[in-house]
Design a protein around this motif. Structure first.
Motif, short mmCIF file in Angstrom:
data_model
loop_
_atom_site.label_atom_id
_atom_site.label_comp_id
_atom_site.label_asym_id
_atom_site.label_seq_id
_atom_site.Cartn_x
_atom_site.Cartn_y
_atom_site.Cartn_z
N GLU A 1 0.89 -1.06 0.22
CA GLU A 1 -0.04 -0.03 0.09
C GLU A 1 0.91 1.12 0.04
O GLU A 1 0.58 2.24 -0.75
CB GLU A 1 -0.93 0.04 1.07
N THR A 2 2.08 1.33 0.78
CA THR A 2 3.00 2.37 0.72
C THR A 2 3.60 2.56 -0.60
O THR A 2 3.51 3.59 -1.06
CB THR A 2 4.21 1.97 1.86
N ILE A 3 3.90 1.39 -1.60
CA ILE A 3 4.49 1.65 -2.48
C ILE A 3 3.33 2.27 -3.68
O ILE A 3 3.71 3.28 -4.55
CB ILE A 3 4.98 0.18 -3.33
N LYS A 4 2.15 1.84 -3.53
CA LYS A 4 1.19 2.43 -4.67
C LYS A 4 0.84 3.76 -4.32
O LYS A 4 0.91 4.69 -5.24
CB LYS A 4 0.09 1.44 -4.13
N ASN A 5 1.03 4.17 -3.07
CA ASN A 5 0.55 5.55 -2.75
C ASN A 5 1.77 6.38 -3.11
O ASN A 5 1.61 7.57 -3.53
CB ASN A 5 0.11 5.76 -1.37
N THR A 6 3.05 5.93 -2.82
CA THR A 6 4.07 6.78 -2.99
C THR A 6 4.26 7.04 -4.69
O THR A 6 4.56 8.09 -5.04
CB THR A 6 5.55 6.07 -2.69
N LYS A 7 3.84 5.85 -5.52
CA LYS A 7 3.76 6.17 -6.94
C LYS A 7 3.03 7.08 -7.35
O LYS A 7 2.84 7.71 -8.49
CB LYS A 7 3.60 4.81 -7.61
N GLU A 8 1.72 7.50 -6.52
CA GLU A 8 0.80 8.43 -6.56
C GLU A 8 1.32 9.74 -6.40
O GLU A 8 0.96 10.87 -6.55
CB GLU A 8 -0.56 8.12 -6.39
N TYR A 9 1.72 9.81 -4.86
CA TYR A 9 1.67 11.22 -4.18
C TYR A 9 3.38 11.70 -4.05
O TYR A 9 3.47 12.51 -3.47
CB TYR A 9 1.15 11.24 -2.86
N LYS A 10 4.22 10.62 -4.41
CA LYS A 10 5.56 10.93 -4.20
C LYS A 10 6.31 10.92 -2.82
O LYS A 10 7.43 10.98 -2.63
CB LYS A 10 5.88 12.35 -4.76
#
Length: 249
Positions: A126-135
């Motif tokens: 979930e962290t990876i997914k959100n980081t790719k969206e929000y940086k």
């Protein structure tokens, strides 16, 4: 804020901080190598990242522990992902910066405390997914207690709104170029203002807060994602280990 598109080919790295000592544990063995159940504390977070979709892992260690770590962990257990080693610094932020040097060719990087053994693969993904969206992302949980702000005399000054207060955990994750630029700006400012003296930076989100003020997305973590620091934490960790899923065994 505009979101980035998710690119399947992006390289994602993990930095696990494993350079702590055993002082608060009252132990001669660094806390990350103490046993929790059948394995060293550091094993659990290392295994979780190894089971995730990240591409590589960098362990930031005390150089004095290098041979011990290799013999007791890297040669004892089998890990599928490449595991690199980087030297720790005198302060946490210097250790992270050393780890970032190994990850410069990555698109995204997750920074995790090796003393948090109960991080799950689900939260990592979930962290990876959100980081790719929000940086920029940080894992955390809403606080359950009422928090008080006190002064140097131990007197209550204010009570923040509990609904807006979160306990921040790790991993904290970033677009690699964003966090490296922030760290380099922080270190440049530090050298200019204090001559390189220590700075009260306790996590990576603070680095962005102190420099670019880039907005950081909060991701729901887990109350089981505790940081093991004291002997009491070991007892709590043992109890958690018995009740958690087999992925931690």
């Amino acid at each position: 804020m505009e979101k980035d598109s998710i690119t399947p080919g992006d390289k994602v790295s993990a930095i696990i901080l494993a350079g702590g000592s055993g002082k608060r544990m009252q132990s001669e063995i660094p806390k990350q190598y103490m046993r929790l159940g059948e394995h060293p504390i550091l094993y659990y977070s290392l295994k979780a990242f190894d089971n995730s979709s990240i591409d590589e892992i960098t362990l930031v260690i005390n150089e004095n522990d290098r041979e011990y770590l290799i013999e007791k962990l890297l040669k004892t257990y089998t890990f599928q992902k490449p595991v690199h080693l980087a030297p720790g610094g005198e302060e946490r932020y210097l250790s992270v910066y050393n780890g970032l040097q190994v990850c410069r060719n990555s698109d995204y990087v997750l920074v995790h405390d090796g003393a948090r053994p109960f991080i799950s693969v689900e939260i990592i993904e979930e962290t990876i997914k959100n980081t790719k969206e929000y940086k920029a992302c940080a894992v955390g949980v809403p606080v359950k207690d009422t928090i008080k702000i006190i002064d140097t005399n131990g007197t209550i000054k204010e009570t923040p709104d509990r609904s807006k207060v979160w306990a921040i955990q790790t991993p904290q994750a970033f677009q690699t170029s964003l966090i490296i630029n922030a760290y380099e700006q922080l270190l440049a400012d530090l050298n200019q203002e204090t001559g390189g003296g220590p700075l009260a930076v306790t996590d990576d989100a603070m680095v962005l807060e102190c420099t670019s003020r880039y907005p950081i997305k909060i991701i729901m973590g887990s109350y089981s994602n505790i940081k093991i620091t004291t002997p009491e934490d070991i007892r709590v960790g043992e109890a958690l280990l018995k009740g958690l899923k087999e992925e931690f065994l």
